[in-house]
Write a protein that holds these residues in place. Structure first.
Motif, mmCIF file in Angstrom:
data_model
loop_
_atom_site.group_PDB
_atom_site.id
_atom_site.type_symbol
_atom_site.label_atom_id
_atom_site.label_comp_id
_atom_site.label_asym_id
_atom_site.label_seq_id
_atom_site.Cartn_x
_atom_site.Cartn_y
_atom_site.Cartn_z
ATOM 1 N N HIS A 33 0.853 -1.186 0.000
ATOM 2 C CA HIS A 33 0.000 0.000 0.000
ATOM 3 C C HIS A 33 0.887 1.234 0.000
ATOM 4 C CE1 HIS A 33 -3.643 -2.310 0.881
ATOM 5 N NE2 HIS A 33 -2.880 -3.026 1.677
ATOM 6 N N ASN A 34 0.478 2.253 -0.732
ATOM 7 C CA ASN A 34 1.264 3.483 -0.685
ATOM 8 C C ASN A 34 0.725 4.388 0.417
ATOM 9 O OD1 ASN A 34 -0.748 5.316 -1.707
ATOM 10 N ND2 ASN A 34 -0.261 4.677 -3.783
ATOM 11 N N LEU A 35 1.446 5.450 0.693
ATOM 12 C CA LEU A 35 1.075 6.300 1.824
ATOM 13 C C LEU A 35 -0.256 7.000 1.624
ATOM 14 C CD1 LEU A 35 1.869 9.678 1.479
ATOM 15 C CD2 LEU A 35 4.005 8.528 1.006
ATOM 16 N N PHE A 36 -0.643 7.270 0.371
ATOM 17 C CA PHE A 36 -1.928 7.930 0.142
ATOM 18 C C PHE A 36 -3.096 6.974 0.369
ATOM 19 C CE2 PHE A 36 1.041 10.537 -2.418
ATOM 20 C CZ PHE A 36 0.958 11.683 -1.648
ATOM 21 N N GLU A 37 -2.929 5.706 0.002
ATOM 22 C CA GLU A 37 -3.971 4.711 0.312
ATOM 23 C C GLU A 37 -4.114 4.562 1.820
ATOM 24 O OE1 GLU A 37 -3.966 1.429 -3.192
ATOM 25 O OE2 GLU A 37 -2.167 1.498 -1.943
ATOM 26 N N ALA A 38 -2.987 4.514 2.504
ATOM 27 C CA ALA A 38 -3.017 4.391 3.961
ATOM 28 C C ALA A 38 -3.700 5.597 4.594
ATOM 29 C CB ALA A 38 -1.596 4.227 4.504
ATOM 30 N N ALA A 39 -3.352 6.792 4.119
ATOM 31 C CA ALA A 39 -3.944 8.006 4.678
ATOM 32 C C ALA A 39 -5.444 8.062 4.412
ATOM 33 C CB ALA A 39 -3.260 9.246 4.099
ATOM 34 N N ALA A 40 -5.857 7.742 3.189
ATOM 35 C CA ALA A 40 -7.287 7.778 2.858
ATOM 36 C C ALA A 40 -8.071 6.791 3.712
ATOM 37 C CB ALA A 40 -7.491 7.479 1.377
ATOM 38 N N THR A 41 -7.543 5.591 3.858
ATOM 39 C CA THR A 41 -8.222 4.579 4.679
ATOM 40 C C THR A 41 -8.245 5.004 6.136
ATOM 41 O OG1 THR A 41 -7.596 2.835 3.143
ATOM 42 C CG2 THR A 41 -8.188 2.150 5.374
ATOM 43 N N PHE A 42 -7.127 5.517 6.624
ATOM 44 C CA PHE A 42 -7.032 5.943 8.022
ATOM 45 C C PHE A 42 -8.024 7.060 8.333
ATOM 46 C CE2 PHE A 42 -5.334 8.484 11.485
ATOM 47 C CZ PHE A 42 -5.025 7.525 12.430
ATOM 48 N N VAL A 43 -8.078 8.074 7.481
ATOM 49 C CA VAL A 43 -8.977 9.216 7.719
ATOM 50 C C VAL A 43 -10.441 8.792 7.610
ATOM 51 C CG1 VAL A 43 -9.716 11.465 6.821
ATOM 52 C CG2 VAL A 43 -7.278 10.970 7.106
ATOM 53 N N ALA A 44 -10.765 7.994 6.598
ATOM 54 C CA ALA A 44 -12.146 7.516 6.452
ATOM 55 C C ALA A 44 -12.553 6.665 7.652
ATOM 56 C CB ALA A 44 -12.295 6.723 5.157
ATOM 57 N N ALA A 45 -11.648 5.805 8.103
ATOM 58 C CA ALA A 45 -11.944 4.962 9.269
ATOM 59 C C ALA A 45 -12.101 5.812 10.529
ATOM 60 C CB ALA A 45 -10.840 3.925 9.462
ATOM 61 N N SER A 46 -11.289 6.853 10.643
ATOM 62 C CA SER A 46 -11.396 7.754 11.783
ATOM 63 C C SER A 46 -12.743 8.466 11.789
ATOM 64 C CB SER A 46 -10.256 8.768 11.749
ATOM 65 O OG SER A 46 -10.339 9.643 12.835
ATOM 66 N N ALA A 47 -13.176 8.912 10.609
ATOM 67 C CA ALA A 47 -14.473 9.592 10.499
ATOM 68 C C ALA A 47 -15.625 8.652 10.853
ATOM 69 C CB ALA A 47 -14.659 10.137 9.090
ATOM 70 N N GLU A 48 -15.430 7.359 10.582
ATOM 71 C CA GLU A 48 -16.465 6.364 10.877
ATOM 72 C C GLU A 48 -16.257 5.704 12.235
ATOM 73 O OE1 GLU A 48 -16.018 3.799 7.516
ATOM 74 O OE2 GLU A 48 -16.938 5.222 6.132
ATOM 75 N N ARG A 53 -9.971 -0.649 11.347
ATOM 76 C CA ARG A 53 -9.454 -0.180 10.051
ATOM 77 C C ARG A 53 -8.362 0.860 10.234
ATOM 78 N NH1 ARG A 53 -13.981 1.983 6.805
ATOM 79 N NH2 ARG A 53 -12.350 2.829 5.478
ATOM 80 N N MET A 54 -8.473 1.684 11.257
ATOM 81 C CA MET A 54 -7.411 2.648 11.542
ATOM 82 C C MET A 54 -6.110 1.919 11.867
ATOM 83 S SD MET A 54 -9.537 5.444 13.809
ATOM 84 C CE MET A 54 -8.089 6.282 14.398
ATOM 85 N N ASP A 55 -6.199 0.886 12.686
ATOM 86 C CA ASP A 55 -5.015 0.097 13.043
ATOM 87 C C ASP A 55 -4.432 -0.600 11.822
ATOM 88 O OD1 ASP A 55 -5.385 0.877 15.674
ATOM 89 O OD2 ASP A 55 -6.346 -1.004 16.278
ATOM 90 N N GLU A 56 -5.309 -1.127 10.974
ATOM 91 C CA GLU A 56 -4.846 -1.797 9.754
ATOM 92 C C GLU A 56 -4.094 -0.823 8.851
ATOM 93 O OE1 GLU A 56 -6.629 -4.102 5.830
ATOM 94 O OE2 GLU A 56 -8.003 -3.464 7.407
ATOM 95 N N ALA A 57 -4.672 0.339 8.607
ATOM 96 C CA ALA A 57 -4.032 1.335 7.742
ATOM 97 C C ALA A 57 -2.724 1.830 8.354
ATOM 98 C CB ALA A 57 -4.979 2.501 7.490
ATOM 99 N N GLY A 71 -1.654 14.770 6.266
ATOM 100 C CA GLY A 71 -1.493 16.211 6.047
ATOM 101 C C GLY A 71 -1.795 16.595 4.604
ATOM 102 N N GLU A 72 -1.320 15.785 3.664
ATOM 103 C CA GLU A 72 -1.583 16.049 2.245
ATOM 104 C C GLU A 72 -3.079 15.945 1.942
ATOM 105 O OE1 GLU A 72 -0.706 17.101 -1.649
ATOM 106 O OE2 GLU A 72 0.567 17.204 0.129
ATOM 107 N N LEU A 73 -3.728 14.941 2.520
ATOM 108 C CA LEU A 73 -5.167 14.783 2.334
ATOM 109 C C LEU A 73 -5.917 15.983 2.903
ATOM 110 C CD1 LEU A 73 -7.621 13.115 1.470
ATOM 111 C CD2 LEU A 73 -7.438 11.879 3.635
ATOM 112 N N ALA A 74 -5.494 16.460 4.072
ATOM 113 C CA ALA A 74 -6.134 17.628 4.678
ATOM 114 C C ALA A 74 -5.993 18.855 3.779
ATOM 115 C CB ALA A 74 -5.530 17.903 6.056
ATOM 116 N N CYS A 75 -4.798 19.058 3.234
ATOM 117 C CA CYS A 75 -4.584 20.208 2.333
ATOM 118 C C CYS A 75 -5.488 20.125 1.115
ATOM 119 C CB CYS A 75 -3.125 20.266 1.889
ATOM 120 S SG CYS A 75 -2.004 20.790 3.189
ATOM 121 N N ARG A 76 -5.537 18.956 0.515
ATOM 122 C CA ARG A 76 -6.355 18.796 -0.692
ATOM 123 C C ARG A 76 -7.840 18.986 -0.387
ATOM 124 N NH1 ARG A 76 -3.540 13.895 -4.167
ATOM 125 N NH2 ARG A 76 -1.415 14.708 -4.030
ATOM 126 N N ALA A 77 -8.274 18.489 0.772
ATOM 127 C CA ALA A 77 -9.687 18.632 1.154
ATOM 128 C C ALA A 77 -10.038 20.101 1.388
ATOM 129 C CB ALA A 77 -9.983 17.808 2.403
#
Length: 102
Positions: A33-48, A53-57, A71-77
């Motif tokens: 998994h690349n860092l962006f997949e990990a970040a997207a999964t982590f943030v989505a799991a955190s929101a839910e 899933r947070m631990d997995e990511a 941080g990159e996801l936050a900037c883009r959002a």
């Protein structure tokens, strides 16, 4: 004496019968998994509120890489919301965090 070693060798490696050895079965490859997949999964799991899933990511990449991806996801959002709302990124960021306009 030599035949005793042959018997022992065959007992230890039963698949090998004086011929070339068969290739060892490969373990199933884990998908990288690349860092962006990990970040997207982590943030989505955190929101839910999905701790599993947070631990997995979190295990997919280093903590530093995950932090960079989040941080990159936050900037883009924030940029996407700012464009959608026709506001500055700072106004949007402060609004999302419940801060007064600065």
């Amino acid at each position: 004496m030599t035949s005793m070693f042959g018997i022992l060798r065959r007992a230890v490696t039963p698949a090998r019968r004086d011929g070339p050895s068969a290739p060892a079965p490969r373990a199933p490859e884990r998908r990288q998994h690349n860092l962006f997949e990990a970040a997207a999964t982590f943030v989505a799991a955190s929101a839910e509120d999905d701790q599993d899933r947070m631990d997995e990511a979190s295990a997919w990449v280093s903590p530093e890489a995950l932090s960079f991806g989040v941080g990159e996801l936050a900037c883009r959002a924030v940029i996407a919301l700012a464009r959608e709302r026709d506001e500055s990124p700072e106004t949007v960021a402060r609004s999302l965090l419940g801060l007064a306009d600065g």
